[in-house]
Design an enzyme around this catalytic site. Sequence first.
Site, PDB file in Angstrom:
ATOM      1  N   LYS A  11      26.613 -37.884  56.307  1.00 18.87           N
ATOM      2  CA  LYS A  11      27.918 -38.518  56.057  1.00 18.87           C
ATOM      3  C   LYS A  11      28.228 -39.540  57.137  1.00 18.87           C
ATOM      4  O   LYS A  11      28.691 -40.644  56.857  1.00 18.87           O
ATOM      5  CB  LYS A  11      29.026 -37.445  56.012  1.00 18.87           C
ATOM      6  CG  LYS A  11      28.973 -36.591  54.759  1.00 18.87           C
ATOM      7  CD  LYS A  11      30.098 -35.583  54.753  1.00 18.87           C
ATOM      8  CE  LYS A  11      29.567 -34.181  54.716  1.00 18.87           C
ATOM      9  NZ  LYS A  11      30.564 -33.142  54.904  1.00 18.87           N
ATOM     10  N   THR A  48      41.854 -32.804  62.269  1.00 18.29           N
ATOM     11  CA  THR A  48      42.664 -32.403  61.105  1.00 18.29           C
ATOM     12  C   THR A  48      43.853 -33.345  60.886  1.00 18.29           C
ATOM     13  O   THR A  48      44.505 -33.269  59.857  1.00 18.29           O
ATOM     14  CB  THR A  48      43.168 -30.939  61.196  1.00 18.29           C
ATOM     15  OG1 THR A  48      44.025 -30.808  62.325  1.00 18.29           O
ATOM     16  CG2 THR A  48      42.025 -29.956  61.271  1.00 18.29           C
ATOM     17  N   HIS A  90      37.478 -34.206  67.632  1.00 16.50           N
ATOM     18  CA  HIS A  90      36.051 -34.513  67.668  1.00 16.50           C
ATOM     19  C   HIS A  90      35.820 -35.654  68.665  1.00 16.50           C
ATOM     20  O   HIS A  90      36.466 -36.705  68.580  1.00 16.50           O
ATOM     21  CB  HIS A  90      35.561 -34.975  66.300  1.00 16.50           C
ATOM     22  CG  HIS A  90      35.552 -33.901  65.241  1.00 16.50           C
ATOM     23  ND1 HIS A  90      35.705 -32.558  65.515  1.00 16.50           N
ATOM     24  CD2 HIS A  90      35.382 -33.987  63.890  1.00 16.50           C
ATOM     25  CE1 HIS A  90      35.624 -31.867  64.378  1.00 16.50           C
ATOM     26  NE2 HIS A  90      35.438 -32.715  63.387  1.00 16.50           N
ATOM     27  N   GLN A 130      31.831 -31.695  68.040  1.00 16.65           N
ATOM     28  CA  GLN A 130      32.859 -31.458  67.031  1.00 16.65           C
ATOM     29  C   GLN A 130      33.580 -30.123  67.201  1.00 16.65           C
ATOM     30  O   GLN A 130      32.967 -29.097  67.481  1.00 16.65           O
ATOM     31  CB  GLN A 130      32.221 -31.531  65.637  1.00 16.65           C
ATOM     32  CG  GLN A 130      31.590 -32.883  65.390  1.00 16.65           C
ATOM     33  CD  GLN A 130      30.984 -33.031  64.010  1.00 16.65           C
ATOM     34  OE1 GLN A 130      29.947 -33.664  63.886  1.00 16.65           O
ATOM     35  NE2 GLN A 130      31.590 -32.469  62.982  1.00 16.65           N
ATOM     36  N   GLY A 144      37.091 -28.067  62.517  1.00 18.21           N
ATOM     37  CA  GLY A 144      36.404 -28.879  61.510  1.00 18.21           C
ATOM     38  C   GLY A 144      35.691 -28.029  60.474  1.00 18.21           C
ATOM     39  O   GLY A 144      35.347 -28.503  59.399  1.00 18.21           O
ATOM     40  N   ARG A 189      28.316 -28.854  67.060  1.00 15.16           N
ATOM     41  CA  ARG A 189      29.578 -28.086  67.092  1.00 15.16           C
ATOM     42  C   ARG A 189      29.738 -27.538  68.504  1.00 15.16           C
ATOM     43  O   ARG A 189      28.788 -26.967  69.069  1.00 15.16           O
ATOM     44  CB  ARG A 189      29.510 -26.938  66.085  1.00 15.16           C
ATOM     45  CG  ARG A 189      30.781 -26.136  65.982  1.00 15.16           C
ATOM     46  CD  ARG A 189      31.839 -26.778  65.124  1.00 15.16           C
ATOM     47  NE  ARG A 189      31.460 -26.910  63.723  1.00 15.16           N
ATOM     48  CZ  ARG A 189      32.036 -27.773  62.879  1.00 15.16           C
ATOM     49  NH1 ARG A 189      33.001 -28.579  63.286  1.00 15.16           N
ATOM     50  NH2 ARG A 189      31.634 -27.833  61.622  1.00 15.16           N
ATOM     51  N   CYS A 197      35.666 -36.459  58.908  1.00 14.81           N
ATOM     52  CA  CYS A 197      36.493 -36.548  60.128  1.00 14.81           C
ATOM     53  C   CYS A 197      35.731 -37.064  61.355  1.00 14.81           C
ATOM     54  O   CYS A 197      36.308 -37.729  62.215  1.00 14.81           O
ATOM     55  CB  CYS A 197      37.075 -35.169  60.432  1.00 14.81           C
ATOM     56  SG  CYS A 197      35.890 -33.827  60.250  1.00 14.81           S
TER      57      CYS A 197
HETATM   58  P1  NAP Z   1      39.628 -24.115  54.574  1.00 10.19           P
HETATM   59  O1  NAP Z   1      40.437 -23.818  55.760  1.00 10.19           O
HETATM   60  O2  NAP Z   1      38.460 -23.249  54.263  1.00 10.19           O
HETATM   61  O3  NAP Z   1      40.613 -24.141  53.283  1.00 10.19           O
HETATM   62  C1  NAP Z   1      40.128 -24.231  51.972  1.00 10.19           C
HETATM   63  C2  NAP Z   1      41.265 -24.263  50.954  1.00 10.19           C
HETATM   64  O4  NAP Z   1      40.669 -24.322  49.636  1.00 10.19           O
HETATM   65  C3  NAP Z   1      42.169 -23.034  50.975  1.00 10.19           C
HETATM   66  O5  NAP Z   1      43.498 -23.421  50.706  1.00 10.19           O
HETATM   67  C4  NAP Z   1      41.638 -22.183  49.816  1.00 10.19           C
HETATM   68  O6  NAP Z   1      42.635 -21.362  49.218  1.00 10.19           O
HETATM   69  C5  NAP Z   1      41.240 -23.276  48.827  1.00 10.19           C
HETATM   70  N1  NAP Z   1      40.259 -22.775  47.866  1.00 10.19           N
HETATM   71  C6  NAP Z   1      39.084 -22.139  48.122  1.00 10.19           C
HETATM   72  N2  NAP Z   1      38.471 -21.807  46.952  1.00 10.19           N
HETATM   73  C7  NAP Z   1      39.282 -22.229  45.963  1.00 10.19           C
HETATM   74  C8  NAP Z   1      39.218 -22.179  44.525  1.00 10.19           C
HETATM   75  N3  NAP Z   1      38.185 -21.603  43.899  1.00 10.19           N
HETATM   76  N4  NAP Z   1      40.229 -22.737  43.801  1.00 10.19           N
HETATM   77  C9  NAP Z   1      41.274 -23.325  44.425  1.00 10.19           C
HETATM   78  N5  NAP Z   1      41.414 -23.389  45.778  1.00 10.19           N
HETATM   79  C10 NAP Z   1      40.418 -22.857  46.524  1.00 10.19           C
HETATM   80  O7  NAP Z   1      39.023 -25.607  54.622  1.00 10.19           O
HETATM   81  P2  NAP Z   1      39.592 -26.927  55.395  1.00 10.19           P
HETATM   82  O8  NAP Z   1      38.974 -27.057  56.722  1.00 10.19           O
HETATM   83  O9  NAP Z   1      41.071 -26.942  55.258  1.00 10.19           O
HETATM   84  O10 NAP Z   1      38.945 -28.090  54.516  1.00 10.19           O
HETATM   85  C11 NAP Z   1      39.458 -28.487  53.254  1.00 10.19           C
HETATM   86  C12 NAP Z   1      38.686 -29.713  52.777  1.00 10.19           C
HETATM   87  O11 NAP Z   1      38.909 -30.804  53.691  1.00 10.19           O
HETATM   88  C13 NAP Z   1      37.166 -29.499  52.738  1.00 10.19           C
HETATM   89  O12 NAP Z   1      36.615 -30.182  51.648  1.00 10.19           O
HETATM   90  C14 NAP Z   1      36.701 -30.098  54.056  1.00 10.19           C
HETATM   91  O13 NAP Z   1      35.361 -30.516  54.024  1.00 10.19           O
HETATM   92  C15 NAP Z   1      37.659 -31.271  54.202  1.00 10.19           C
HETATM   93  N6  NAP Z   1      37.889 -31.730  55.583  1.00 10.19           N
HETATM   94  C16 NAP Z   1      38.158 -30.845  56.586  1.00 10.19           C
HETATM   95  C17 NAP Z   1      38.408 -31.314  57.874  1.00 10.19           C
HETATM   96  C18 NAP Z   1      38.695 -30.401  59.037  1.00 10.19           C
HETATM   97  O14 NAP Z   1      38.774 -30.909  60.170  1.00 10.19           O
HETATM   98  N7  NAP Z   1      38.872 -29.106  58.831  1.00 10.19           N
HETATM   99  C19 NAP Z   1      38.420 -32.673  58.111  1.00 10.19           C
HETATM  100  C20 NAP Z   1      38.165 -33.552  57.064  1.00 10.19           C
HETATM  101  C21 NAP Z   1      37.918 -33.082  55.795  1.00 10.19           C
HETATM  102  P3  NAP Z   1      42.750 -19.753  49.520  1.00 10.19           P
HETATM  103  O15 NAP Z   1      43.486 -19.626  50.808  1.00 10.19           O
HETATM  104  O16 NAP Z   1      43.548 -19.263  48.355  1.00 10.19           O
HETATM  105  O17 NAP Z   1      41.363 -19.215  49.565  1.00 10.19           O
END
Ligand code: NAP
Length: 351
Positions: A207, A330, A244, A178, A182, A237, A151
């Site tokens: 990255k 996001t 960001h 950031q 994130g 951060r 991101c």
């Molecule tokens: P997050 O809020 O921590 O959410 C993680 C998700 O993964 C939750 O739905 C969780 O489900 C699920 N999960 C965790 N362990 C799991 C497992 N063993 N099996 C299946 N599902 C599982 O993270 P996020 O910020 O949304 O990020 C998600 C991805 O997008 C990451 O790879 C991150 O690097 C990427 N990303 C994030 C952003 C950002 O700005 N946040 C931007 C770009 C890319 P439960 O609720 O059931 O635990």
Amino acid sequence: MAKKIKVGVLGATGMVGQRFIQLLEGHPWFEVSEVAASERSAGKNYIDALEGRWKQAAPVPKRIAGMTVKECKPGLDCSLVFGALDSSIAGPIEQDFAKADYAVSSNSKNHRMEADVPLLIPEINPGHIALIDAQKKNRGWKGFIVTNPNCTLMGPTMVMKALDDAFGVEKAFIVSMQAISGAGYPGVASWDIVDNVIPFISGEEEKVETEPLKILGKLRGNSVEFAPIKISASCNRVAVRDGHTCSVSVQLRKKASVEEAIKAMENFSGEPQKLKLPTAPERVIVVRGEQDRPQPIMDRDTGRGMSAVVGRVRECKLLDIKFSVLSHNTIRGAAGCAILNAELLKAKGYI
Ligand code: NAP
């Protein structure tokens, strides 16, 4: 009206997963038919699985609230899945879906740098989707994976593309500020971030320094020749919820005035705008003239969160041109870009 394509969201309960749910509500081409997350959430209604973690301004869409959360395993009733999974487990799960004939549009880092996986910003490198054909052939998969980038680099890379097309970019120096979202939810502890700046985000600088080279690279046969640009990044951060901001200095191959650089940014447009894809912003880069913009609280929703907002374009005493750029992490940096990728795939006949 044509039937909508059924889509699933993997990691639907997380920060990015919730954005998918919000942005896909009322989408003209896609309809969420499945929500999936970890074993902890599977079997519960979506609203119960959230356990109070819904962080979007609008309420959980009624149709989605009562859906049963599934495990992230093939067998879901959809042909396209959006990946918003924690990167510790995203890699093999996304592969299982691609093997099982699903189109996967992923946010996670796991497959981004693999040679036959498109790393897409549709305004910049829509032609890289041709890697899908090589990917299916190499791996014997029925489905495929496309990815969107980290991101933080989203805003800087869109501006670098505009400047690279017009003048050529040799070097870029990027300092990020950031947002907390994130890091997912609950992410960074309030104790650590209130009244503070944290000058380290694990894996982030690597990255930001490498992914743009693939995105700005040229497709040569079945692989991408990386762009010959040197990038140095310092990632921080800060106590901002969403959005960001990056301070960027660039060195150009052909010298340009500040006015010429602004014109190149403002005129930049891509395939999503030409094709009028539903999630495409009208203006990819919005340049603000005020001396104190962009600011996250005022500018992050520009173009429904899909535009990069630039300000303070000026001469740089070390390189050539410097500026600030903000993008919503996001939306443009995650769910919005993955949806735009899927719209491009549909427009080009891949789904
Ligand atoms: P997050 O809020 O921590 O959410 C993680 C998700 O993964 C939750 O739905 C969780 O489900 C699920 N999960 C965790 N362990 C799991 C497992 N063993 N099996 C299946 N599902 C599982 O993270 P996020 O910020 O949304 O990020 C998600 C991805 O997008 C990451 O790879 C991150 O690097 C990427 N990303 C994030 C952003 C950002 O700005 N946040 C931007 C770009 C890319 P439960 O609720 O059931 O635990």
